[in-house]
Motif scaffolding. Structure first.
Motif, PDB file in Angstrom:
ATOM      1  N   TRP A 172       0.818  -1.222   0.000  1.00  0.00           N
ATOM      2  CA  TRP A 172       0.000   0.000   0.000  1.00  0.00           C
ATOM      3  C   TRP A 172       0.852   1.273   0.000  1.00  0.00           C
ATOM      4  O   TRP A 172       0.376   2.336  -0.385  1.00  0.00           O
ATOM      5  N   ARG A 173       2.138   1.152   0.408  1.00  0.00           N
ATOM      6  CA  ARG A 173       2.990   2.350   0.499  1.00  0.00           C
ATOM      7  C   ARG A 173       3.628   2.713  -0.835  1.00  0.00           C
ATOM      8  O   ARG A 173       4.247   3.777  -0.950  1.00  0.00           O
ATOM      9  N   LEU A 174       3.528   1.843  -1.832  1.00  0.00           N
ATOM     10  CA  LEU A 174       4.122   2.165  -3.135  1.00  0.00           C
ATOM     11  C   LEU A 174       3.379   3.342  -3.770  1.00  0.00           C
ATOM     12  O   LEU A 174       2.170   3.487  -3.605  1.00  0.00           O
ATOM     13  N   PRO A 175       4.111   4.141  -4.548  1.00  0.00           N
ATOM     14  CA  PRO A 175       3.446   5.265  -5.220  1.00  0.00           C
ATOM     15  C   PRO A 175       2.281   4.827  -6.112  1.00  0.00           C
ATOM     16  O   PRO A 175       1.277   5.516  -6.221  1.00  0.00           O
ATOM     17  N   GLU A 176       2.416   3.644  -6.724  1.00  0.00           N
ATOM     18  CA  GLU A 176       1.376   3.205  -7.662  1.00  0.00           C
ATOM     19  C   GLU A 176       0.079   2.788  -6.998  1.00  0.00           C
ATOM     20  O   GLU A 176      -0.949   2.644  -7.667  1.00  0.00           O
ATOM     21  N   THR A 177       0.096   2.543  -5.685  1.00  0.00           N
ATOM     22  CA  THR A 177      -1.047   1.886  -5.040  1.00  0.00           C
ATOM     23  C   THR A 177      -2.093   2.873  -4.547  1.00  0.00           C
ATOM     24  O   THR A 177      -1.760   3.897  -3.953  1.00  0.00           O
ATOM     25  N   ASP A 178      -3.366   2.506  -4.767  1.00  0.00           N
ATOM     26  CA  ASP A 178      -4.489   3.228  -4.173  1.00  0.00           C
ATOM     27  C   ASP A 178      -4.702   2.686  -2.767  1.00  0.00           C
ATOM     28  O   ASP A 178      -5.172   1.557  -2.598  1.00  0.00           O
ATOM     29  N   PRO A 179      -4.385   3.438  -1.734  1.00  0.00           N
ATOM     30  CA  PRO A 179      -4.437   2.886  -0.377  1.00  0.00           C
ATOM     31  C   PRO A 179      -5.860   2.671   0.147  1.00  0.00           C
ATOM     32  O   PRO A 179      -6.031   2.092   1.213  1.00  0.00           O
ATOM     33  N   TYR A 180      -6.852   3.144  -0.587  1.00  0.00           N
ATOM     34  CA  TYR A 180      -8.253   2.937  -0.188  1.00  0.00           C
ATOM     35  C   TYR A 180      -8.903   1.784  -0.955  1.00  0.00           C
ATOM     36  O   TYR A 180     -10.089   1.509  -0.801  1.00  0.00           O
ATOM     37  N   LYS A 196       1.320   7.264   3.413  1.00  0.00           N
ATOM     38  CA  LYS A 196       2.361   6.390   2.849  1.00  0.00           C
ATOM     39  C   LYS A 196       3.745   6.786   3.350  1.00  0.00           C
ATOM     40  O   LYS A 196       4.587   5.933   3.638  1.00  0.00           O
ATOM     41  N   ASP A 216      -8.980  -1.367  -0.808  1.00  0.00           N
ATOM     42  CA  ASP A 216      -9.602  -2.561  -0.207  1.00  0.00           C
ATOM     43  C   ASP A 216     -11.066  -2.345   0.162  1.00  0.00           C
ATOM     44  O   ASP A 216     -11.755  -3.292   0.553  1.00  0.00           O
ATOM     45  N   LEU A 217     -11.551  -1.123   0.032  1.00  0.00           N
ATOM     46  CA  LEU A 217     -12.980  -0.860   0.222  1.00  0.00           C
ATOM     47  C   LEU A 217     -13.696  -0.566  -1.078  1.00  0.00           C
ATOM     48  O   LEU A 217     -14.863  -0.166  -1.080  1.00  0.00           O
ATOM     49  N   TRP A 247      -1.210   3.573   7.979  1.00  0.00           N
ATOM     50  CA  TRP A 247      -2.413   3.499   7.148  1.00  0.00           C
ATOM     51  C   TRP A 247      -3.623   4.099   7.848  1.00  0.00           C
ATOM     52  O   TRP A 247      -4.384   4.855   7.276  1.00  0.00           O
ATOM     53  N   ARG A 306      -1.402  -1.450   7.885  1.00  0.00           N
ATOM     54  CA  ARG A 306      -1.716  -1.639   6.469  1.00  0.00           C
ATOM     55  C   ARG A 306      -3.236  -1.589   6.304  1.00  0.00           C
ATOM     56  O   ARG A 306      -3.965  -1.646   7.286  1.00  0.00           O
ATOM     57  N   PRO A 307      -3.700  -1.555   5.057  1.00  0.00           N
ATOM     58  CA  PRO A 307      -5.151  -1.550   4.838  1.00  0.00           C
ATOM     59  C   PRO A 307      -5.792  -2.734   5.549  1.00  0.00           C
ATOM     60  O   PRO A 307      -5.367  -3.878   5.363  1.00  0.00           O
TER      61      PRO A 307
END
Lengths: 444, 444
Positions: free
Chosen positions: A21-29, B173, A31-32, B178, A67-68
């Protein structure tokens, strides 16, 4: 056609690596976001994979700092994915310790019908105190009792899924007879843990009933799998461990009078894919560098059955760890971790990095050809009927696998280029089960 | 804008009339066909209705000879409908007697998130011995205990739905954080029936939490609705009965310190729509003529608490029926049926015909204008905030209602011509609830 691989995509949040989730490419939201999961299912279906899989447990496991941590209930989420796909199988974990057979069998039967026969149930007993405390308990039920309960739970579920004969519905408008009541078979079950009198209110599905999946590798887990499971998810770090498990489980299945080919064994693999070996290793190191070990330490301590204070990040594991027999939780995972640490002389920090990627499953960093070679090696050498693909970052690692590794496996004639079946059973080469109750007298 | 009607489409199999499946137009297999339900939800959404609703119970109620008897589990089915629609609310019945709060609250929260805040829960205690016998019991739990359990179940669910602060997720991030663990509120609930320690693993939804719906009209049911319900489904045969109920429930809600306008009261109506009054009556008679009373007789006897042998098809009800107080099942429905039979001097056969259409709800046969007049009359005269539309035949009666009655209500300024909100709460004019736990110390 030569023997074919079976591939399952294990979808977890934004990836199996805890720092994905911490990568620039990832949408941290994500999982919802049901659209995130629909996208993943469509990618997996584009790759002609057998199935997607959602793990689950009825508790908030972690500190949410780590994490998420959100987890949409998987039979709900898979139903959403059923509507976004047409062929791929849909497997969800659900607990036999914290559900009622009538409700759970019905929910899986409903998913199975809504999806046109694509449902699978990963049967777990849920080895976590946090879950127990959400269901009126102060303690985790003992390993043995959880497995006894699980066996009876599955027995009842099988009876419920066979409540209706395949031809019970007549739809006779002229005479006003919708169904043949003589073709309804109420379980009338009276067991040690459950009493379930009446028939399910959902008929059989296109594949008869959901595919039974199992993932415990303890002694009880293996016996359970040998008796019931049609697909088995398992974690191994070495070819020889995987071979031992494969041989053992096929033998046990045969001892239960089953065709060993109807128990598909799928070890997990976390593929970190890049265009060169060094680029793949770099990707893995980037991810591991983003792990915050202070979150993982209490979890590792719990797995090992020791206080947090007994573990030091830059030391190896203590010598005096409790034996597997003393653990009431995830027994085989505990042993895998201990063996990993001892075999490779890893520090606790290094173990955490290895577990952060795949929680004990094999992480493999390499080029698409190397990943395909690794898969073929285990497949050709009696260690696997296929693989449980655990993408470290989602969606990108799944896209990499589908677009770069699957074509190689297809070229080698190891994996389908088109779906030939419609149901999950057909994808896995499993027969449609006959109705176990058909012909028995009604006994409600 | 003048006061607005709220309209719910109660979707049941191939229609509320028990003989609907025998009509030439009806697909008798449709109750297992997710496309049938998607089509219904889309028709209702085209009519800008507030919501669709699926009733439910965990048992095979009937002999399957009688009518289509399959019932896909409604949180699964509504998830499929969520993917086929974008605005309409999605309400499912689920039992507080035969579920665990953590599992059920989680499933509704998941549906609520997957649908973008469109979920509602019709809370029932499930007054049927058949269900009890599917969940380890020999007897139906007493009315009083079921309601006590229901109240605690809802209390726990509300705590679980407020496990996460609305701003608990930070997605930081940079610092690898999170979520804010101080904004997680584990219920730590220890009550008479349930102990639930930990937080839900699903955050709050766009509408905070699912809308609470209730349908019991007994003394316990009314008190429960007054305390918890945000929408109430109810059954009345006469304007005066509906007015009495409406006044009573609004008063009780105010006594609980609630805004009575936040309890929407929706009587059921079974609209049989045709171009002339006589054509509508003919349609109704055609349907009633297809009922086979031998199937309905045992159910009526059970509702009344008498042996089947005490009822004769062509006689009126016996004089010596048990009083409502002696009934442990659907108390208010029993009284409605007895009053209906006595008031109109109906034979048992005639009562069965009346119940076959709407199981005690008002059947109204007429032209579109007459149906609209009937709705407006109750709406304008203190009997309803809207209606629970129970189409006798599906999909045709829903199409008739949406295409012929809704435009009249819209022309009269009584019903929306476009959705103005996105969530179910917004459709019903209910505020988004504040988090009840926010600011409380973590106490796990």
């Amino acid at each position: 056609m030569s023997r074919q691989l079976h591939l399952n995509a294990f979808l977890m949040s934004v990836g199996h690596h805890e720092a994905a989730w911490r990568l620039p490419e990832t949408d941290p939201y994500a999982d919802l976001d049901v659209e995130h999961f629909k996208n993943l299912a469509r990618i997996a279906e584009r790759g002609k994979l057998d199935s997607v899989f959602l793990a689950d447990g009825p508790a908030l496991w972690d500190q949410i700092g780590r994490r998420p941590s959100a987890a949409l209930e998987p039979t709900v989420l898979l139903t959403a994915l059923a509507g976004a796909t047409s062929r791929i199988g849909l497997i969800a974990t659900a607990s036999t310790t914290y559900n009622e057979p009538y409700n759970l069998a019905r929910r899986f039967a409903s998913l199975d019908i809504v999806s046109g026969g694509r449902a699978g149930w990963n049967i777990v007993t849920t080895a976590n105190l946090e879950a127990a405390r959400n269901f009126n308990l102060d303690h985790l039920p003992a390993h043995k009792e959880r497995y006894e309960r699980a066996a009876e739970f599955v027995d009842v579920s099988l009876k419920l899924w066979d409540s209706w004969d395949d031809d019970a519905v007549l739809a006779d408008k002229e005479n006003g007879v919708w169904g043949d009541d003589a073709k309804i078979y109420p379980p009338g079950h009276e067991g040690q843990f459950y009493r379930v009198a009446g028939a399910l209110n959902v008929p059989r599905s296109a594949q008869g009933h959901p595919v039974l999946v199992q993932a415990g590798s303890s002694e009880s887990g293996r016996n359970f799998a040998a008796k019931y499971a049609e697909a088995v998810f398992t974690a191994h770090q070495t070819l020889s461990d995987a071979q031992e498990f494969y041989d053992d489980l096929k033998r046990r299945a045969a001892e239960h009078g089953r065709d060993p080919d109807h128990v598909k064994i799928l070890p997990g693999i976390v593929p970190v894919i890049a265009s060169s070996p060094s680029a793949a290793r770099e990707k893995e190191e980037q991810l591991n560098g983003l792990i915050k070990p202070e979150y993982a330490l209490p979890q590792l301590a719990a797995l090992l059955g020791v206080p947090v204070s007994s573990l030091r990040l830059d030391a190896q594991l203590p010598d005096d760890l409790p034996e597997e027999e003393a653990i009431e939780g995830a027994k085989s995972r505990r042993t895998l971790v201990v063996n990993l640490g001892r075999r490779e002389n890893l520090t606790v920090r290094q173990i955490i990095a290895r577990l952060g990627g795949g929680r004990g499953h094999l992480t493999f960093a390499g080029t698409p050809v190397q990943v395909a070679d690794q898969i073929q090696n285990w497949f050709d050498n009696g260690a696997a009927d296929g693989f449980n693909i655990m993408p470290p970052v989602l969606p990108s690692s799944l896209t990499d696998f589908v677009d770069q590794v699957v074509p190689i496996l297809q070229e080698r004639g190891l994996f389908r280029t088109e779906y030939t079946g419609r149901t999950l059973r057909e994808h896995y080469g499993l027969p449609r089960p006959a109705n176990r109750n058909a012909g028995t007298p009604v006994h409600i």
